[in-house]
Design an enzyme around this catalytic site. Structure first.
Site, short mmCIF file in Angstrom:
data_model
loop_
_atom_site.label_atom_id
_atom_site.label_comp_id
_atom_site.label_asym_id
_atom_site.label_seq_id
_atom_site.Cartn_x
_atom_site.Cartn_y
_atom_site.Cartn_z
CG HIS A 82 -1.89 -1.11 1.24
ND1 HIS A 82 -2.84 -1.28 2.21
CD2 HIS A 82 -2.06 -2.13 0.38
CE1 HIS A 82 -3.56 -2.35 1.96
NE2 HIS A 82 -3.09 -2.90 0.86
CG HIS A 104 -8.28 -2.30 1.50
ND1 HIS A 104 -8.88 -3.37 2.11
CD2 HIS A 104 -6.95 -2.58 1.46
CE1 HIS A 104 -7.96 -4.26 2.42
NE2 HIS A 104 -6.77 -3.81 2.05
#
Length: 297
Positions: A82, A104
């Site tokens: 990420h 998310h």
């Protein structure tokens, strides 16, 4: 171990949030032994066992409700793919999308990210949304498309809903030999035929029945095709090939020069070998007479 017939004690096993399943069973078997270790490779969710053991409590609650000592080593190593805020904001600056949807992530962190992005894009008409789970999001896009026309198609403005058809044309920078392009296309397509000079008003060839390649100048060629799916894909592949050849032109020129030099050197070597052979057979002053149909040399 009888309940885990596919378990191999030699290989390590990957676990994530340790809620249930095979990873949870393995963890409960191993957690009391100090020779074992558990590596958490990334983000874990609040309220899960994986989040709990990062703080290394003395004991944990098993799935059957009983407790067990946590003697194994616990390591947290972030291998998350990420992006952080700096990477995300740089990426969004490059794209400048009209809509940004944040998903998310934890609600608090997502809220902080949303506020930073709102501040960053305050001078732009950018819609930033952070929807809750199962919340629907609607986005509106401009469906209008623009096409430039020349020739008879440009003589009048078409009515709304009227179908307009014609040839698509694109000009590409290309300074290589036109014959080289045709040769390379023949290696890819089954049918590549030259067109009569009178028909195309210059050097040109047709790829199958749907694409025409014309020589425009020393630095440009043009592609002409009708807008069908197969011809659109074919034109894309030809454009890619032309761009690839353009990058290879300096390399091809150098290789051609080296090939010419090599051929000349080979010819000189062959002459020397032949001369040495004749001298060994007939001597320096020897003569060899060859007669063919009464003609001697």
């Amino acid at each position: 171990m009888a309940a885990l017939p596919y378990f191999d004690e030699i290989d390590p096993s990957t676990i994530n949030v340790l809620l249930s399943g095979f990873s949870r069973q393995l963890f409960e078997m191993w957690c009391s032994d100090k020779k074992n270790a558990c590596v958490i490779p990334g983000y874990v969710v609040e309220g899960t066992l994986a989040k709990t053991i990062i703080n290394e409590p003395k004991e944990i609650t098993l799935m059957n409700g009983l407790t067990a000592p946590l003697n194994m080593q616990v390591h947290y190593i972030s291998f998350s793919a990420h992006a952080d805020f700096a990477q995300t904001s740089t990426f969004l600056k490059e794209l400048m999308p009209p809509n940004i949807i944040l998903v998310h992530g934890e609600a608090n962190e997502m809220g902080r990210l949303k506020q930073k992005l709102i501040t960053q894009f305050a001078d732009r008409n950018t819609k930033i949304i952070s929807p809750k789970n199962c919340q629907s999001v609607e986005m509106y896009f401009n469906s209008e498309k623009m096409a430039k026309t020349i020739g008879r198609l440009a003589e009048k403005t078409p009515e709304v809903g009227e179908t307009v058809s014609g040839l698509l044309r694109i000009t590409i920078a290309y300074s290589g030999a036109f014959g080289v392009l045709k040769h390379r296309l023949k290696q890819i397509f089954e049918s590549v035929e030259s067109l009569p000079y009178e028909e195309s008003e210059g050097p040109a060839f047709r790829v199958h029945e749907w694409l025409t390649v014309k020589y425009e100048s020393e630095k440009h060629i043009s592609l002409h095709w009708r807008p069908y799916p197969i011809s659109n894909m074919g034109s894309d592949s030809v454009v890619a090939l032309v761009l690839n050849i353009s990058r290879e032109i300096p390399k091809v020129a150098v290789e051609s020069e080296e090939a010419t030099k090599t051929e000349e050197e080979n010819n000189k070597k062959a002459e020397k070998v032949l001369h040495a052979l004749l001298v060994s057979l007939f001597g320096e002053n020897g003569k060899l007479v060859i007669s063919v149909d009464g003609n001697a040399s």
